[in-house]
Enzyme design. Structure first.
Site: not given
Length: 294
Positions: A14, A81, A277
Site C-alpha cells: 500500500l 499488500q 539485516d
C-alpha cells in the site's frame, strides 16, 4: 552467491512506488541483489486499490517482463499488500510464476485495518478525511514517480481498505487459498500448482527495533503507535500493521525478525536499528531459490 534461474519481481505494498524523485522503495535491496548477479525488476501497481485490481496490473507487468527477458517464469516477492497481489497473480497464472514470497504480508488480514473500521465508521467525517488524505498521498506518489513510464494508474481508497481487513482478506482467501496454512500460526503447503510459497515477517522488539535513531524516526514511531493501539489478537506480536501469525504463507523462514513493517524493506534510508539485516534476508533468499533449482 549463485543466482536464481528466473528473474526476481519486487511488488510493493500500500502506498508503494518504484522510485519517488529517485528515492527507491526497496532501499539498498535491488542494488544488493544485482551485485550478487540476480536479475531484479521492481514493478509498479496502483498505490491504493483492491488486491484484485493490483493483481491484474501485476499480470500485465509479468507478461511484459517475460517478453523482455525471455524467461518462462518469474519469482514474485511482495511486501505487505504486495504479497496478496503476488498471490493473486500466481493463482491466475501459475505457469508464469516460479515462486511467491510474502514479506510481512497480511495473509489473514491486518488488525490495524480492522481497528480503522471500528474507529472511523463508513461515511463519517473522520473516515472521509482519512480517505482524502490517502488519496492525496497516492496521487502525489504518482506525480513524482520516476521509476515507471506507463499510464497513470487508478486509485480507490475504499477498495484498498476493504482488501486489507480481516473480512476482506478472508473473502480473498476463499478464492485464492494457495499456500495458506490449515491452522492459525502454522505453515502452508510449500508448493501448489507448481508454484513455491515462502514467507517471513517481523515483530517490534522493544530495545532493539526502536534503538538509536529509530526511537525518534517518524515511520518507526508510527508503527509502534499502531502496534500499541490497533492490535487485540496479536498484541505484542506484530510489526505495527501485520501480526506474525497473520503473515504466514507456505514455508515460513521466520516470523519474529526484529523489524517493524517498514524496516523489513530497509526503510527509511537503511536506518533499521541494531537487530536483523533486511538486505541480507533478501540476498539469502535469492540463494535459497537458486538452491531449489529455481
Amino acid at each position: 552467491m549463485s543466482t536464481p534461474r528466473y528473474p526476481l519481481v519486487l511488488v510493493p505494498g500500500l502506498l508503494g512506488f518504484v522510485r519517488v524523485l529517485g528515492y527507491p522503495y526497496w532501499y539498498g535491496i535491488v542494488t544488493a541483489l544485482r551485485n550478487h548477479g540476480a536479475r531484479v525488476f521492481p514493478v509498479l501497481v496502483s498505490a491504493v486499490h483492491s488486491t484484485e485490481v493490483r493483481g491484474e496490473q501485476l499480470l500485465q507487468r509479468i507478461a511484459e517482463l517475460r517478453e523482455q527477458t525471455g524467461a518462462a517464469k518469474v519469482h514474485l516477492l511482495g511486501h505487505s499488500q504486495g504479497a496478496l497481489t503476488a498471490r493473486y497473480a500466481a493463482a491466475k497464472k501459475p505457469e508464469w510464476v516460479a515462486s511467491v514470497t510474502s514479506v510481512a504480508g497480511p495473509n489473514h488480514g491486518s488488525e490495524m485495518a480492522d481497528y480503522l473500521d471500528r474507529r472511523f465508521a463508513a461515511g463519517s467525517w473522520q473516515e472521509r478525511c482519512v480517505s482524502a488524505l490517502m488519496g492525496v498521498v497516492a496521487r502525489g506518489l504518482g506525480w513524482f514517480e520516476s521509476g515507471y513510464q506507463g499510464p497513470r494508474l487508478p486509485i480507490d481508497v475504499a477498495a484498498a481498505h476493504r482488501s486489507l481487513t480481516s473480512e476482506g482478506v478472508a473473502a480473498f482467501n476463499a478464492q485464492y487459498p494457495q499456500g495458506l496454512p490449515d491452522t492459525w500460526g502454522g505453515q502452508g503447503a510449500a508448493e501448489v500448482d507448481g508454484v513455491r510459497y515462502y514467507s517471513w515477517a517481523g515483530v517490534i522488539t522493544p530495545g532493539v527495533t526502536d534503538r538509536g535513531i529509530r526511537r525518534f524516526e517518524a515511520m518507526s514511531l508510527m508503527c509502534r503507535i499502531c502496534a500499541r493501539y490497533g492490535f487485540q489478537r496479536e498484541t505484542g506480536q506484530c510489526d505495527g500493521l501485520v501480526g506474525r501469525n497473520s503473515s504466514h504463507l507456505g514455508t515460513v523462514f521466520g516470523d519474529s525478525f526484529t523489524f517493524d513493517h517498514l524496516s523489513i524493506v530497509n526503510q527509511p534510508l537503511g536506518l533499521v536499528g541494531k537487530g536483523d539485516d533486511p538486505v541480507r534476508l533478501f540476498v539469502e533468499h535469492a540463494q535459497r531459490l537458486h538452491d531449489a533449482g529455481l
